[in-house]
Design an enzyme around this catalytic site. Structure first.
Site, PDB file in Angstrom:
ATOM      1  N   ASP A   1       0.819  -1.214   0.000  1.00  0.00           N
ATOM      2  CA  ASP A   1       0.000   0.000   0.000  1.00  0.00           C
ATOM      3  C   ASP A   1       0.851   1.261   0.000  1.00  0.00           C
ATOM      4  O   ASP A   1       2.028   1.246   0.393  1.00  0.00           O
ATOM      5  CB  ASP A   1      -0.887   0.039   1.252  1.00  0.00           C
ATOM      6  CG  ASP A   1      -2.024  -0.967   1.203  1.00  0.00           C
ATOM      7  OD1 ASP A   1      -2.043  -1.802   0.272  1.00  0.00           O
ATOM      8  OD2 ASP A   1      -2.889  -0.917   2.097  1.00  0.00           O
ATOM      9  N   ASP A   2       0.218   2.363  -0.428  1.00  0.00           N
ATOM     10  CA  ASP A   2       0.710   3.745  -0.233  1.00  0.00           C
ATOM     11  C   ASP A   2       1.775   4.193  -1.219  1.00  0.00           C
ATOM     12  O   ASP A   2       2.282   5.307  -1.099  1.00  0.00           O
ATOM     13  CB  ASP A   2       1.239   3.960   1.191  1.00  0.00           C
ATOM     14  CG  ASP A   2       0.161   3.812   2.245  1.00  0.00           C
ATOM     15  OD1 ASP A   2      -1.021   3.684   1.868  1.00  0.00           O
ATOM     16  OD2 ASP A   2       0.492   3.819   3.436  1.00  0.00           O
TER      17      ASP A   2
ATOM     18  N   HIS B   1      -6.120   2.924  -4.169  1.00  0.00           N
ATOM     19  CA  HIS B   1      -6.036   3.135  -2.715  1.00  0.00           C
ATOM     20  C   HIS B   1      -6.451   4.566  -2.347  1.00  0.00           C
ATOM     21  O   HIS B   1      -6.017   5.091  -1.320  1.00  0.00           O
ATOM     22  CB  HIS B   1      -4.602   2.857  -2.255  1.00  0.00           C
ATOM     23  CG  HIS B   1      -4.448   2.666  -0.767  1.00  0.00           C
ATOM     24  ND1 HIS B   1      -5.361   1.978   0.012  1.00  0.00           N
ATOM     25  CD2 HIS B   1      -3.452   3.061   0.090  1.00  0.00           C
ATOM     26  CE1 HIS B   1      -4.941   1.961   1.265  1.00  0.00           C
ATOM     27  NE2 HIS B   1      -3.798   2.614   1.347  1.00  0.00           N
TER      28      HIS B   1
ATOM     29  N   HIS C   1      -5.430   9.125   0.695  1.00  0.00           N
ATOM     30  CA  HIS C   1      -5.471   8.322   1.932  1.00  0.00           C
ATOM     31  C   HIS C   1      -6.339   8.922   3.043  1.00  0.00           C
ATOM     32  O   HIS C   1      -5.926   8.963   4.208  1.00  0.00           O
ATOM     33  CB  HIS C   1      -4.051   8.121   2.456  1.00  0.00           C
ATOM     34  CG  HIS C   1      -3.866   6.828   3.204  1.00  0.00           C
ATOM     35  ND1 HIS C   1      -4.217   6.685   4.528  1.00  0.00           N
ATOM     36  CD2 HIS C   1      -3.364   5.632   2.825  1.00  0.00           C
ATOM     37  CE1 HIS C   1      -3.920   5.461   4.932  1.00  0.00           C
ATOM     38  NE2 HIS C   1      -3.404   4.791   3.904  1.00  0.00           N
TER      39      HIS C   1
ATOM     40  N   TYR D   1      -6.539   2.658   5.950  1.00  0.00           N
ATOM     41  CA  TYR D   1      -6.683   2.235   7.347  1.00  0.00           C
ATOM     42  C   TYR D   1      -7.583   1.005   7.486  1.00  0.00           C
ATOM     43  O   TYR D   1      -7.850   0.565   8.605  1.00  0.00           O
ATOM     44  CB  TYR D   1      -7.243   3.354   8.226  1.00  0.00           C
ATOM     45  CG  TYR D   1      -6.607   4.692   8.024  1.00  0.00           C
ATOM     46  CD1 TYR D   1      -5.324   4.966   8.496  1.00  0.00           C
ATOM     47  CD2 TYR D   1      -7.276   5.706   7.326  1.00  0.00           C
ATOM     48  CE1 TYR D   1      -4.731   6.199   8.288  1.00  0.00           C
ATOM     49  CE2 TYR D   1      -6.687   6.950   7.128  1.00  0.00           C
ATOM     50  CZ  TYR D   1      -5.416   7.183   7.605  1.00  0.00           C
ATOM     51  OH  TYR D   1      -4.824   8.420   7.391  1.00  0.00           O
TER      52      TYR D   1
ATOM     53  N   HIS E   1       3.824  -2.241   2.945  1.00  0.00           N
ATOM     54  CA  HIS E   1       3.789  -0.899   2.369  1.00  0.00           C
ATOM     55  C   HIS E   1       5.043  -0.638   1.546  1.00  0.00           C
ATOM     56  O   HIS E   1       6.147  -0.974   1.968  1.00  0.00           O
ATOM     57  CB  HIS E   1       3.675   0.164   3.473  1.00  0.00           C
ATOM     58  CG  HIS E   1       2.414   0.058   4.274  1.00  0.00           C
ATOM     59  ND1 HIS E   1       2.266  -0.850   5.285  1.00  0.00           N
ATOM     60  CD2 HIS E   1       1.242   0.748   4.189  1.00  0.00           C
ATOM     61  CE1 HIS E   1       1.049  -0.730   5.810  1.00  0.00           C
ATOM     62  NE2 HIS E   1       0.412   0.232   5.154  1.00  0.00           N
TER      63      HIS E   1
END
Length: 256
Positions: free
Chosen positions: A80-81, A130, A134, A171, A226
């Site tokens: 992720d991210d 995603h 965020h 999250y 991540h």
């Protein structure tokens, strides 16, 4: 089953409410698994063809795994991210082991690193949505939540030439309303059942130990890591030995 407040039920209507409940009850998980390897003449070995353009060809022989039994003992690595400066290191390790993964990309990072987004797809990995930057989607209006999704969908399509079909909530924070919004955008939410907590930077050995201690042969193991959002050197360092050990223990790898 999640609690749906009356106001949300009125906003969704009967059809939207049914969809939200159905999606909330599902696992949202599906993986691809490399099938039996074709003859060596048809599929070059990594040693013979180390260039990047060969990598997707070596992983092109996949079959959709639809039954619960076929998912057992599968490890789906997800990141992720990103994309970020740490993504190339992760891609290098995955390529060395012939493993595909799923990258849930942020819009603000894709905007900075479109070449890396293209590389993810070019090397045979899946790329998912995603959101743009965020947020906790539950705190947004319907229009705000939808904008987070569609803005990133457009950018990923422009950057990579593919349209993502999977989505991960920032999250992991979701409810029936936001789940229905994601579905209305043509996306399927993907959860995880192994959280490495690599964002806390506990060290490569602890990340590796956490994964090896949590995987099980009787289920699909979706691992959360991540490749962006901070210093991910520990994640990169943990990956090589982790994959090698999982393969030695008989685990297979797939994408969500």
């Amino acid at each position: 089953m999640p609690h749906i407040r009356p106001a949300h039920a009125r906003r969704l209507g009967p059809l939207g409410l049914a969809l939200a409940l159905g999606l909330a009850a599902a696992s949202f998980l599906a993986v691809d698994e490399p099938a039996a390897a074709p003859p060596a003449a048809a599929t070059p070995t990594p040693a013979a063809s180390p260039d990047l353009t060969d990598f997707p060809a070596r992983l092109a022989h996949v079959s959709q795994m639809r039954t619960g039994a076929s998912r057992r003992g599968v490890v789906a690595l997800t990141f992720d991210d990103g994309p970020s400066a740490y993504t190339p290191g992760i891609l290098k390790v995955l390529k060395r082991h012939g493993v595909r993964a799923t990258f849930f990309a942020l819009g603000v990072e894709t905007q900075k690193h479109p070449v890396l987004a293209r590389r993810i797809v070019r090397e045979g990995h899946r790329i998912g949505n995603h959101t743009w930057d965020h947020p906790d989607m539950r705190t947004l209006s319907d229009d705000g939540a939808r904008s987070q999704i569609t803005r990133q969908q457009r950018l990923l399509r422009q950057a990579t030439g593919v349209t993502p079909t999977s989505f991960r909530f920032p999250y992991g924070a979701t409810d029936a309303r936001t789940t229905a919004i994601v579905a209305s955008c043509g996306l399927r939410p993907v959860k995880w059942n192994i959280d490495t907590q690599d964002w806390e930077r506990p060290g490569a050995n602890r990340i590796r130990a956490h994964i090896l201690g949590a995987v099980r042969k009787d289920r699909l193991n979706v691992v959360l890591m991540h490749d962006g959002g901070g210093n991910r050197a520990n994640t990169v360092a943990a990956l090589d030995r982790t994959i090698a050990t999982l393969k030695a223990r008989g685990y297979r790898f797939g994408v969500v």
